[in-house]
Design a protein around this motif. Structure first.
Motif, PDB file in Angstrom:
ATOM      1  N   ILE A   1      11.595  17.290  -6.406  1.00 54.62           N
ATOM      2  CA  ILE A   1      12.784  16.388  -6.679  1.00 54.62           C
ATOM      3  C   ILE A   1      13.633  16.102  -5.494  1.00 54.62           C
ATOM      4  CG2 ILE A   1      14.974  16.752  -8.049  1.00 54.62           C
ATOM      5  CD1 ILE A   1      12.421  16.372  -9.886  1.00 54.62           C
ATOM      6  N   ASP A   2      13.736  16.832  -4.492  1.00 54.06           N
ATOM      7  CA  ASP A   2      14.598  16.454  -3.373  1.00 54.06           C
ATOM      8  C   ASP A   2      13.799  15.619  -2.740  1.00 54.06           C
ATOM      9  OD1 ASP A   2      16.342  18.669  -4.058  1.00 54.06           O
ATOM     10  OD2 ASP A   2      15.175  20.366  -2.664  1.00 54.06           O
ATOM     11  N   GLU A   3      12.408  15.421  -2.613  1.00 48.76           N
ATOM     12  CA  GLU A   3      11.861  14.485  -1.986  1.00 48.76           C
ATOM     13  C   GLU A   3      11.802  13.360  -2.693  1.00 48.76           C
ATOM     14  OE1 GLU A   3       7.840  14.650   0.358  1.00 48.76           O
ATOM     15  OE2 GLU A   3       8.161  16.295  -0.886  1.00 48.76           O
ATOM     16  N   MET A   4      12.097  13.317  -3.913  1.00 48.43           N
ATOM     17  CA  MET A   4      12.099  12.264  -4.789  1.00 48.43           C
ATOM     18  C   MET A   4      13.154  11.238  -4.572  1.00 48.43           C
ATOM     19  SD  MET A   4      10.469  10.631  -7.469  1.00 48.43           S
ATOM     20  CE  MET A   4       9.937  12.179  -8.550  1.00 48.43           C
TER      21      MET A   4
ATOM     22  N   GLN B   1       0.874  -1.265   0.179  1.00 46.75           N
ATOM     23  CA  GLN B   1      -0.128   0.102  -0.018  1.00 46.75           C
ATOM     24  C   GLN B   1       0.870   1.311  -0.202  1.00 46.75           C
ATOM     25  OE1 GLN B   1      -3.428   0.392  -0.430  1.00 46.75           O
ATOM     26  NE2 GLN B   1      -2.965   2.343  -0.247  1.00 46.75           N
ATOM     27  N   LYS B   2       1.847   1.186   0.757  1.00 50.00           N
ATOM     28  CA  LYS B   2       2.826   2.368   0.897  1.00 50.00           C
ATOM     29  C   LYS B   2       3.502   2.755  -0.486  1.00 50.00           C
ATOM     30  CE  LYS B   2       5.416   5.472   3.295  1.00 50.00           C
ATOM     31  NZ  LYS B   2       4.747   6.807   3.724  1.00 50.00           N
ATOM     32  N   LEU B   3       3.845   1.292  -1.320  1.00 49.40           N
ATOM     33  CA  LEU B   3       4.525   1.612  -2.528  1.00 49.40           C
ATOM     34  C   LEU B   3       3.666   2.121  -3.507  1.00 49.40           C
ATOM     35  CD1 LEU B   3       6.447  -1.908  -2.551  1.00 49.40           C
ATOM     36  CD2 LEU B   3       7.643   0.673  -2.884  1.00 49.40           C
ATOM     37  N   GLU B   4       2.639   1.658  -3.473  1.00 53.07           N
ATOM     38  CA  GLU B   4       1.218   2.190  -4.069  1.00 53.07           C
ATOM     39  C   GLU B   4       1.069   3.922  -4.268  1.00 53.07           C
ATOM     40  OE1 GLU B   4      -1.988  -0.553  -3.713  1.00 53.07           O
ATOM     41  OE2 GLU B   4      -1.072  -2.090  -4.743  1.00 53.07           O
ATOM     42  N   GLU B   5       1.138   4.054  -2.946  1.00 52.60           N
ATOM     43  CA  GLU B   5       0.903   5.540  -2.518  1.00 52.60           C
ATOM     44  C   GLU B   5       2.106   6.409  -3.177  1.00 52.60           C
ATOM     45  OE1 GLU B   5       0.286   5.720   1.690  1.00 52.60           O
ATOM     46  OE2 GLU B   5      -1.688   4.672   1.536  1.00 52.60           O
ATOM     47  N   MET B   6       3.150   5.933  -2.907  1.00 54.01           N
ATOM     48  CA  MET B   6       4.498   6.626  -3.489  1.00 54.01           C
ATOM     49  C   MET B   6       4.337   6.557  -4.857  1.00 54.01           C
ATOM     50  SD  MET B   6       7.203   4.883  -0.631  1.00 54.01           S
ATOM     51  CE  MET B   6       8.362   5.594  -1.181  1.00 54.01           C
ATOM     52  N   ALA B   7       3.983   5.715  -5.487  1.00 51.63           N
ATOM     53  CA  ALA B   7       4.248   5.562  -7.006  1.00 51.63           C
ATOM     54  C   ALA B   7       3.029   6.610  -7.541  1.00 51.63           C
ATOM     55  CB  ALA B   7       3.797   4.399  -7.458  1.00 51.63           C
ATOM     56  N   SER B   8       2.093   6.549  -6.965  1.00 55.82           N
ATOM     57  CA  SER B   8       1.014   7.536  -7.344  1.00 55.82           C
ATOM     58  C   SER B   8       1.451   8.976  -7.243  1.00 55.82           C
ATOM     59  CB  SER B   8      -0.336   7.323  -6.603  1.00 55.82           C
ATOM     60  OG  SER B   8      -1.572   8.235  -6.848  1.00 55.82           O
ATOM     61  N   GLN B   9       2.011   9.208  -6.006  1.00 56.78           N
ATOM     62  CA  GLN B   9       2.451  10.708  -5.684  1.00 56.78           C
ATOM     63  C   GLN B   9       3.814  11.103  -6.722  1.00 56.78           C
ATOM     64  OE1 GLN B   9       3.757  10.357  -1.714  1.00 56.78           O
ATOM     65  NE2 GLN B   9       1.863  10.905  -0.847  1.00 56.78           N
ATOM     66  N   MET B  10       4.514  10.082  -7.348  1.00 56.30           N
ATOM     67  CA  MET B  10       5.588  10.441  -8.085  1.00 56.30           C
ATOM     68  C   MET B  10       4.862  10.713  -9.649  1.00 56.30           C
ATOM     69  SD  MET B  10       8.497   7.708  -7.143  1.00 56.30           S
ATOM     70  CE  MET B  10       9.401   7.716  -5.288  1.00 56.30           C
ATOM     71  N   GLU B  11       3.832   9.747  -9.931  1.00 56.15           N
ATOM     72  CA  GLU B  11       3.127   9.812 -11.195  1.00 56.15           C
ATOM     73  C   GLU B  11       2.301  11.149 -11.255  1.00 56.15           C
ATOM     74  OE1 GLU B  11       0.587   6.611 -11.329  1.00 56.15           O
ATOM     75  OE2 GLU B  11       2.429   5.137 -11.839  1.00 56.15           O
ATOM     76  N   GLN B  12       1.896  11.945 -10.139  1.00 58.03           N
ATOM     77  CA  GLN B  12       1.210  12.857 -10.132  1.00 58.03           C
ATOM     78  C   GLN B  12       1.994  14.057 -10.051  1.00 58.03           C
ATOM     79  OE1 GLN B  12      -1.700  12.554  -6.995  1.00 58.03           O
ATOM     80  NE2 GLN B  12      -2.522  10.792  -8.076  1.00 58.03           N
TER      81      GLN B  12
END
Length: 66
Positions: free
Chosen positions: A28-31, A12-23
């Protein structure tokens, strides 16, 4: 990453992270920090799947020998 995290929570955490990156909602610093965290989560999930597979094979082997 939490020590007692379940496989489902990690995914679930990975999915949330992927969604935030896609959006594009993270900087960039957080990335780079998120990518390091994602790497740890993926390793954790891989280990959990390997452990589950090993347990299943062991159980199947026991049942076949009975």
């Amino acid at each position: 990453m939490q020590e007692k995290m379940t496989y489902e929570q990690a995914m679930q955490k990975l999915e949330e992270m992927a969604s935030q990156m896609e959006q594009g909602t993270i900087s960039i610093d957080e990335m780079s920090e998120r990518l390091r965290e994602a790497q740890k989560l993926m390793k954790y999930c891989h280990e959990k799947l390997y452990e589950a597979e090993k347990n299943c094979k062991s159980l199947l082997n026991i049942e076949e020998n009975q």
